[in-house]
Design a protein around this motif. Structure first.
Motif, PDB file in Angstrom:
ATOM      1  N   UNK A  96      33.560  30.408  36.806  1.00 53.07           N
ATOM      2  CA  UNK A  96      34.596  30.222  35.788  1.00 53.07           C
ATOM      3  C   UNK A  96      35.768  31.155  36.070  1.00 53.07           C
ATOM      4  N   UNK A  97      35.477  32.416  36.323  1.00 53.90           N
ATOM      5  CA  UNK A  97      36.541  33.381  36.602  1.00 53.90           C
ATOM      6  C   UNK A  97      37.279  33.029  37.885  1.00 53.90           C
ATOM      7  N   UNK A  98      36.543  32.559  38.885  1.00 55.08           N
ATOM      8  CA  UNK A  98      37.161  32.181  40.150  1.00 55.08           C
ATOM      9  C   UNK A  98      38.099  30.990  39.957  1.00 55.08           C
ATOM     10  N   UNK A  99      37.641  29.957  39.240  1.00 55.69           N
ATOM     11  CA  UNK A  99      38.480  28.781  39.000  1.00 55.69           C
ATOM     12  C   UNK A  99      39.729  29.147  38.218  1.00 55.69           C
ATOM     13  N   UNK A 100      39.574  29.958  37.193  1.00 56.86           N
ATOM     14  CA  UNK A 100      40.703  30.356  36.355  1.00 56.86           C
ATOM     15  C   UNK A 100      41.715  31.176  37.159  1.00 56.86           C
ATOM     16  N   UNK A 101      41.208  32.067  37.992  1.00 51.36           N
ATOM     17  CA  UNK A 101      42.097  32.893  38.807  1.00 51.36           C
ATOM     18  C   UNK A 101      42.942  32.037  39.741  1.00 51.36           C
ATOM     19  N   UNK A 169      36.825  44.513  38.352  1.00 50.12           N
ATOM     20  CA  UNK A 169      37.661  45.022  37.256  1.00 50.12           C
ATOM     21  C   UNK A 169      39.157  44.965  37.532  1.00 50.12           C
ATOM     22  N   UNK A 170      39.553  44.989  38.794  1.00 49.86           N
ATOM     23  CA  UNK A 170      40.975  45.025  39.122  1.00 49.86           C
ATOM     24  C   UNK A 170      41.703  43.740  38.721  1.00 49.86           C
ATOM     25  N   UNK A 171      40.961  42.638  38.533  1.00 44.00           N
ATOM     26  CA  UNK A 171      41.588  41.353  38.212  1.00 44.00           C
ATOM     27  C   UNK A 171      41.502  40.984  36.730  1.00 44.00           C
ATOM     28  N   UNK A 172      40.787  41.742  35.932  1.00 46.60           N
ATOM     29  CA  UNK A 172      40.534  41.336  34.545  1.00 46.60           C
ATOM     30  C   UNK A 172      41.809  41.231  33.712  1.00 46.60           C
ATOM     31  N   UNK A 173      42.743  42.140  33.896  1.00 41.64           N
ATOM     32  CA  UNK A 173      43.968  42.103  33.096  1.00 41.64           C
ATOM     33  C   UNK A 173      44.819  40.876  33.412  1.00 41.64           C
ATOM     34  N   UNK A 174      44.796  40.432  34.652  1.00 37.67           N
ATOM     35  CA  UNK A 174      45.528  39.213  35.020  1.00 37.67           C
ATOM     36  C   UNK A 174      44.910  38.011  34.312  1.00 37.67           C
ATOM     37  N   UNK A 175      43.588  37.936  34.293  1.00 34.39           N
ATOM     38  CA  UNK A 175      42.912  36.843  33.600  1.00 34.39           C
ATOM     39  C   UNK A 175      43.217  36.887  32.109  1.00 34.39           C
ATOM     40  N   UNK A 176      43.194  38.068  31.534  1.00 30.30           N
ATOM     41  CA  UNK A 176      43.524  38.227  30.106  1.00 30.30           C
ATOM     42  C   UNK A 176      44.954  37.752  29.825  1.00 30.30           C
ATOM     43  N   UNK A 177      45.879  38.135  30.687  1.00 32.60           N
ATOM     44  CA  UNK A 177      47.287  37.804  30.470  1.00 32.60           C
ATOM     45  C   UNK A 177      47.527  36.301  30.462  1.00 32.60           C
ATOM     46  N   UNK A 178      46.621  35.547  31.084  1.00 32.12           N
ATOM     47  CA  UNK A 178      46.771  34.091  31.148  1.00 32.12           C
ATOM     48  C   UNK A 178      45.890  33.358  30.133  1.00 32.12           C
ATOM     49  N   UNK A 179      45.243  34.095  29.225  1.00 36.87           N
ATOM     50  CA  UNK A 179      44.572  33.446  28.116  1.00 36.87           C
ATOM     51  C   UNK A 179      43.067  33.543  28.055  1.00 36.87           C
TER      52      UNK A 179
END
Length: 242
Positions: A96-101, A169-179
């Motif tokens: 899920x995280x990979x697809x969203x990213x 953890x380095x990518x979590x804020x980017x995922x958050x910023x997109x919803x």
């Protein structure tokens, strides 16, 4: 009028994967204890790329590395964009995280370290755990007001794991910023539940709720998926008869 919900079980079915062997009993429990009748079909990852149209819910189950990463990501995207109720557990959460990213955040090179061990560190959305969670059990704290909290009915739940990979953890804020929201953490603060609040029902857990208890009653998150699937089936039937 037929409101039986059609559930796509996406994964490479194997009796060696404990989660897979739990599914028939959980479906029976949902039917007899909760009155939620699901017509479930296993969809191999190689076939998942053909889409999940006609299904009322999608559950991406553990069992990585999948035979087709592309197929799994296609099924996740179709459920996310099509408003189809969705649950991803363990490797399902990771993908899920990979697809969203890739498809929402624009991180075209986003990678899963298990699928692509040669990927550059800065591109790894999913990375190996320093300490494997295979066989681990622990508490997950759930964010008040989240869908997960509403389903669980408490601010914490016991969680069983069988994985060696987790979010970078380095990518979590980017995922958050997109919803994407992260609504469950373990006792050290590591992310364990993800949701899309804008979606009718879209949940993913790094732990495996299908392993909860003795298998005679579905975990509340699985029951929530079943309820959402039945509601989706009713809506689909109503739309056909208008």
């Amino acid at each position: 009028m037929d409101h039986t919900a059609r559930l796509a079980l996406v994964g490479d079915r194997s009796d060696a994967v404990r989660s897979h062997t739990r599914v028939p009993g959980l479906l029976q429990a949902l039917r007899t204890r909760d009155g939620l009748d699901l017509d479930a079909y296993w969809v191999a990852t190689e076939d998942a790329g053909q889409g999940v149209d006609g299904f009322d819910a999608v559950w991406v189950l553990p069992g990585s590395p999948y035979r087709s990463e592309a197929g799994v990501l296609s099924a996740i995207r179709a459920a996310r964009e099509g408003g189809i109720p969705f649950l991803g557990t363990c490797a399902g959460f990771q993908h899920v995280l990979l697809e969203f990213a890739r498809n929402v955040c624009g991180l075209d090179r986003a990678a899963h370290a298990e699928n692509d061990p040669a990927a550059a560190e800065e591109d790894r959305v999913i990375v190996p755990l320093a300490c494997s969670l295979v066989g681990h059990e622990g508490v997950v704290r759930v964010s008040p007001g989240s869908r997960a909290a509403g389903l669980i009915g408490a601010d914490r739940t016991q969680a069983r794991y069988h994985c060696g990979y987790a979010p970078n953890p380095r990518h979590l804020n980017v995922l958050r910023a997109h919803g994407m929201t992260f609504t469950g953490t373990d006792e050290s603060g590591e992310v364990r539940i993800a949701e899309l609040p804008s979606h009718p029902f879209f949940l993913a857990t790094l732990f495996q709720p299908e392993l909860d208890g003795d298998g005679t009653r579905a975990h509340p998150l699985i029951t929530g998926l079943a309820e959402a699937a039945v509601a989706h089936a009713r809506t689909r039937t109503h739309a056909r008869t208008r």
